[in-house]
Design an enzyme around this catalytic site. Structure first.
Site, short mmCIF file in Angstrom:
data_model
loop_
_atom_site.label_atom_id
_atom_site.label_comp_id
_atom_site.label_asym_id
_atom_site.label_seq_id
_atom_site.Cartn_x
_atom_site.Cartn_y
_atom_site.Cartn_z
N HIS A 64 0.86 -1.18 0.00
CA HIS A 64 0.00 0.00 0.00
C HIS A 64 0.90 1.24 0.00
CE1 HIS A 64 -3.82 -1.89 2.03
NE2 HIS A 64 -4.06 -1.66 0.74
N CYS A 112 -2.38 3.16 9.12
CA CYS A 112 -3.40 2.22 8.64
C CYS A 112 -4.58 2.14 9.59
CB CYS A 112 -2.84 0.80 8.55
SG CYS A 112 -1.44 0.61 7.49
N1 ARG Z 1 -3.98 -6.93 6.55
C1 ARG Z 1 -4.36 -5.71 5.94
C2 ARG Z 1 -4.27 -5.87 4.42
O1 ARG Z 1 -3.39 -6.51 3.98
C3 ARG Z 1 -3.51 -4.58 6.38
C4 ARG Z 1 -3.96 -3.27 5.85
C5 ARG Z 1 -3.05 -2.17 6.18
N2 ARG Z 1 -3.60 -0.95 5.78
C6 ARG Z 1 -2.96 0.03 5.16
N3 ARG Z 1 -3.57 1.12 4.91
N4 ARG Z 1 -1.72 -0.13 4.76
O2 ARG Z 1 -5.08 -5.37 3.70
#
Ligand code: ARG
Length: 706
Positions: A168, A264
Site C-alpha cells: 500500500h 493504517c
Molecule cells: N492486513 C491488511 C491488508 O493486507 C492490512 C492493511 C493495512 N492498511 C494500510 N492502509 N496499509 O489489507
C-alpha cells in the site's frame, strides 16, 4: 486539541491474523495477542485523542482487518470514494464503511465492480492540498485514478509500487505538514521516483532507510507538527526534529503482524479543500490492436511487458485466438499511462512490435508544419527500419523510402497522398510532418516459431542471430546458396567492406565475387581503396608484404605513394583504364561496371580523389546504392556497417562479419529476422564463401549435364 481535525478508528474487538494477503501476515496466522493488540490500539487512540477528535466505527465479526480504517475509502471535503478491496477477504468490510459515510452525510462514490482501489491506504493528499498521490501495482488499479481525479476534482500523481512488502502507498510514503515528504524510494519504480523528485524539492524529502521502512516508519499519523509512529531510528528522529516535527513513538507490533501500523489504523475524515485546486489527472488511456501469431511468436508477451516496463498498465479487452496453427490471432488492449509522455513512449514502442490503433478511432494522424528548414516539430514521430503506414483521411498510406531515424512527411499531390521518410536535414519549411503516434502502424511479417525455424526456408535458421566459429561453415553454406539465388534472378547485393578485408588476405576472394557477378555495389571508406590499390600496385598492405607477412623497408610510405599516383590519374577509374592498377577489388569494380562509393572520415590520408569528404553527400550516395538491395554483406567495418544498417529498411537480408562480437551483436540486434552475424576472421570467411560458391557451380553443372 485541534478540534477541526477528525479521525476514524475501529476498535480491535475482532482483530486477528486470520488469512494471508500480504507478506507480513505470512507465518503470523493467529500469532497476535488480542490483549496486547487492544493495549497498543488504546495507546494510539489516546495519543491521537489528545490532539484531534476520534470517531469510531462499530467493529464487525468476520472482518478482522476492519481495524485498518485507512482502507475504508478516500475522503476529500464531504466526498468519499469507497474502497473496492482487491482481496475477497476484505470485501466484507465495504458495506459497513459505506453505511458509516452515508450516516455522516458524505457524498459516496463507488467504482465499477472489477476495479480495485483501497482508499487512503493507496491515495494520500499532499498536506498542502495541491494534489493527490495515488499508488498502484498491488492493491489498486491504475485505471481507478482517473475516477479519483474526476470525482474529487484534483490532480492525481500516480506512483507505481514495486516491493510487495510495501503493497500500500501508506506503508512507504507519507506526505507531511509544510510540504515535507517521508518515504522509502526503493519501494517505487524509477519513473515514480523521478516524478516524486520533480514535485518535492530535495530539502523537503525525508528519505528513510530499509530498517525504518520495515518498522513502518512511513506509516505515520501526521497532525500538524506531530508525527505518530510505531518506531523511529535515532537518525530518523533527528531528521524529523530538524524539520520541526515532534516525534511520538508508540509500539504497534501486534498490528505489524497483519502488515499495518499507526496510519493504517486511522482515516482522516476531515480533509478540507484547499484553495487553488484544479482537477486535471494527467492519466491517459488508449486502445491498441495487435494481430499476428500472437502467442506463438511471443508477441503478446512482448507487448504487455513493454507496457508495464514503460510505466503503464493494461487491460486485455478482447482476445481472439486463431483457430488453426497457421491462422493469426487478434487482441485489443487498453493501455493506461500516468501521463501523456509516458503514453507516447509506450505506444511508439508498441508500434515497433506491430500494434495499431483501432481504425475506426483514428482517421488522421496529427500533422504539424515545419517552421524552420531542417528542424522537425518537437513531437515528431521517429521512424524505424520497419515498413510503416500512416493514417491520412481514413486511409492507411504506406511510407516511402523507409529508413531508421527519419521523420514522416505527408503531402497531397495530383497523384494522391504521399507519405515519405525524410532526414531532419532534408525537411523544408512548410512540410507537414507526422507527430504523435495515434495513427501509425508498422507492418511486420510475423512468423510463427515453427515456420521461422523451418529448414526448407531460406535463411530460416539465421533468426538465431550471432553465429560463432563452430557454425561459421554452416552459415557460409547458406549465404553462398542465397548469393547464388540472388545472382541468378538478377537481384542486388551490396557489399560494405573495411580495410581488414585486405589485411586478412580477403582481397582476391572479394575480387572474384565481383568478377563473377555476385556484387552489385561496393561501399567503404578511403582506407579499403588505398590498401587494395597498394596491394595491387606494390604487393604490400600498409607496408606489409602480403605474401611473406613481413614489413618492407620504407613500406610505411607505400600507401601515400599510391594515393599520390591515383591523384595524378584523376580518379580510380582512370588509373585502371590507364594501366596503373591491374588487379584487385577496385580494378574489378571498374572493369565490371560495379559502382562503388567511398565515404570519407577525419582520419583519412590523402584522400583518394574518389573519396567523398562531404558526409552529407556521402550518406546520400550510400543510400542511393542501398535502394533495392536484397542483401547487404558487411565485412569488418564497424563505422560503415552501422551507417548502412541505419539506412536499410527491414526485409533486406543483412550479413555482418566481424572478428569483434560487439559489432556483430550491435547489427543483428535490429530485431529483424533477416539479419545474421558471423563472428570470424573476414579473410577466412571470404575464402570459405568462394569455395562454397565453387561447389555450388559444380553441382549446377553436374545437374545440367545429367
Ligand atoms: N492486513 C491488511 C491488508 O493486507 C492490512 C492493511 C493495512 N492498511 C494500510 N492502509 N496499509 O489489507
Amino acid at each position: 486539541m485541534a478540534s477541526s481535525i477528525h479521525f476514524l478508528m475501529c476498535a480491535p474487538d475482532h482483530y486477528d491474523v486470520d488469512y494471508v494477503i500480504n507478506p507480513w501476515m505470512e507465518g503470523n496466522i493467529h500469532k497476535s495477542s488480542r490483549d496486547r493488540a487492544v493495549e497498543q490500539w488504546q495507546d494510539l487512540y489516546h495519543i491521537i485523542k489528545d490532539r484531534a477528535v476520534v470517531e469510531l466505527v462499530q467493529p464487525q465479526k468476520g472482518v478482522p482487518d476492519m481495524v485498518f480504517t485507512a482502507n475504508a475509502g478516500l475522503v476529500l471535503d464531504k466526498t468519499v470514494v469507497l474502497s473496492r478491496f482487491f482481496h475477497k477477504e476484505r470485501q466484507g468490510e465495504e458495506p459497513f464503511f459505506k453505511e458509516w459515510f452515508l450516516q455522516q452525510g458524505f457524498t459516496v462514490h463507488e467504482l465499477p465492480k472489477d476495479l480495485p482501489f483501497e482508499g487512503a491506504g493507496d491515495a494520500l493528499l499532499d498536506r498542502e492540498g495541491r494534489w493527490l498521490w495515488a499508488g498502484y501495482g498491488f492493491r489498486s488499479e491504475l485505471d481507478s485514478h482517473p475516477y479519483l481525479a474526476k470525482w474529487l476534482d484534483i490532480e492525481v500523481l500516480s506512483l507505481r509500487l514495486m516491493d510487495e512488502r510495501f503493497y500500500h502507498l501508506d506503508t512507504c510514503f507519507c506526505p507531511l505538514t509544510d510540504g515535507y515528504l517521508m518515504y522509502y524510494p526503493p519501494a517505487f519504480d524509477a519513473y515514480s521516483n523521478r516524478l516524486i523528485e520533480m514535485r518535492v524539492p530535495e530539502s523537503k524529502r525525508i528519505v528513510v532507510g530499509e530498517a525504518d521502512a520495515a518498522n513502518f516508519a512511513c506509516n505515520t499519523v501526521n497532525i500538524n507538527h506531530t508525527v505518530i509512529m510505531n518506531k523511529a531510528s535515532a537518525e530518523l528522529r533527528e531528521r524529523l526534529e530538524q524539520a520541526g516535527f515532534e516525534v511520538v513513538e508508540t509500539p504497534l507490533t501486534e498490528f505489524l503482524k497483519a502488515g499495518g501500523a499507526a496510519k493504517c489504523l486511522t482515516l482522516r475524515v476531515t480533509e478540507p479543500i484547499q484553495p487553488l485546486l484544479h482537477g486535471a489527472a494527467t492519466i491517459e488511456s488508449r486502445t491498441i490492436r495487435l494481430e499476428g501469431h500472437l502467442l506463438d511468436s511471443g508477441l503478446i508477451n512482448r507487448a504487455l511487458d513493454l507496457i508495464v516496463e514503460g510505466g503503464g498498465s493494461f487491460q486485455v479487452l478482447n482476445f481472439q485466438l486463431g483457430e488453426q496453427r497457421q491462422s493469426t490471432s487478434q487482441a485489443e488492449i487498453k493501455v493506461t499511462a500516468p501521463d501523456h509522455n509516458v503514453m507516447e513512449d509506450i505506444v511508439s514502442q508498441l508500434i515497433d512490435v506491430g500494434a495499431v490503433a483501432p481504425p475506426q478511432e483514428v482517421c488522421d494522424n496529427p500533422l504539424e508544419t515545419v517552421e524552420l528548414d531542417g528542424v522537425a516539430p518537437d513531437d515528431f514521430y521517429v521512424t524505424t527500419i520497419y515498413p510503416t503506414e500512416v493514417r491520412v483521411k481514413c486511409e492507411w498510406v504506406r511510407v516511402q523510402n523507409q529508413r531508421m531515424d527519419g521523420a514522416i512527411v505527408v503531402s497531397e499531390t495530383p497523384e494522391g497522398l504521399i507519405a515519405e521518410c525524410k532526414l531532419l536535414r532534408d525537411l523544408k519549411k512548410g512540410d507537414r510532418v507526422v507527430v504523435g503516434v495515434e495513427g501509425i502502424r508498422t507492418v511486420r511479417k510475423t512468423e510463427a516459431r515453427d515456420q521461422r525455424s523451418g529448414s526448407d526456408k531460406e535463411f530460416g535458421f539465421m533468426g538465431a542471430g550471432v553465429s560463432s566459429e563452430r557454425r561459421v561453415e554452416l552459415v557460409v553454406e547458406q549465404i553462398a546458396w542465397e548469393l547464388r539465388q540472388i545472382r541468378d534472378r538478377g537481384g542486388k547485393v551490396v557489399v560494405v567492406a573495411g580495410p581488414v578485408v585486405i589485411h586478412t588476405g580477403g582481397s582476391e576472394h572479394l575480387s572474384r565475387l565481383i568478377r563473377e557477378g555476385y556484387v552489385q555495389a561496393l561501399l567503404g571508406g578511403n582506407a579499403i581503396a588505398v590498401h587494395d590499390i597498394e596491394q595491387a600496385v606494390l604487393g604490400t598492405s600498409l607496408g606489409v608484404d602480403m605474401k611473406r607477412g613481413v614489413s618492407v623497408r620504407g613500406g610505411h610510405r607505400h600507401h601515400l605513394k599510391v594515393i599520390n599516383s591515383v591523384r595524378r590519374h584523376g580518379n580510380i577509374a582512370n588509373a585502371v583504364e590507364q594501366g596503373m592498377i591491374t588487379t584487385g577489388i577496385f580494378y574489378e569494380c571498374v572493369k565490371n561496371g560495379v559502382p562503388f562509393s567511398l565515404a570519407g572520415s577525419i582520419r583519412d590520408d590523402g584522400p583518394l580523389p574518389d573519396t567523398q569528404m562531404d558526409l552529407i553527400k556521402a550518406q546520400e550516395d550510400y543510400s542511393r546504392h542501398i535502394r533495392g538491395a536484397d542483401m547487404v554483406l558487411m565485412l569488418s567495418s564497424m563505422l560503415h556497417s552501422i551507417g548502412v544498417g541505419n539506412m536499410t529498411p527491414a526485409g533486406v537480408k543483412l550479413v555482418c562479419v566481424d572478428i569483434n562480437p560487439a559489432v556483430v551483436t550491435k547489427l543483428s540486434d535490429r530485431g529483424s529476422v533477416e539479419s545474421v552475424g558471423v563472428v570470424t576472421d573476414v579473410g577466412l570467411f571470404l575464402s570459405l564463401l568462394v569455395q562454397q560458391l565453387d561447389k555450388l557451380t559444380h553441382v549446377y553443372q553436374v545437374a545440367q549435364t545429367v
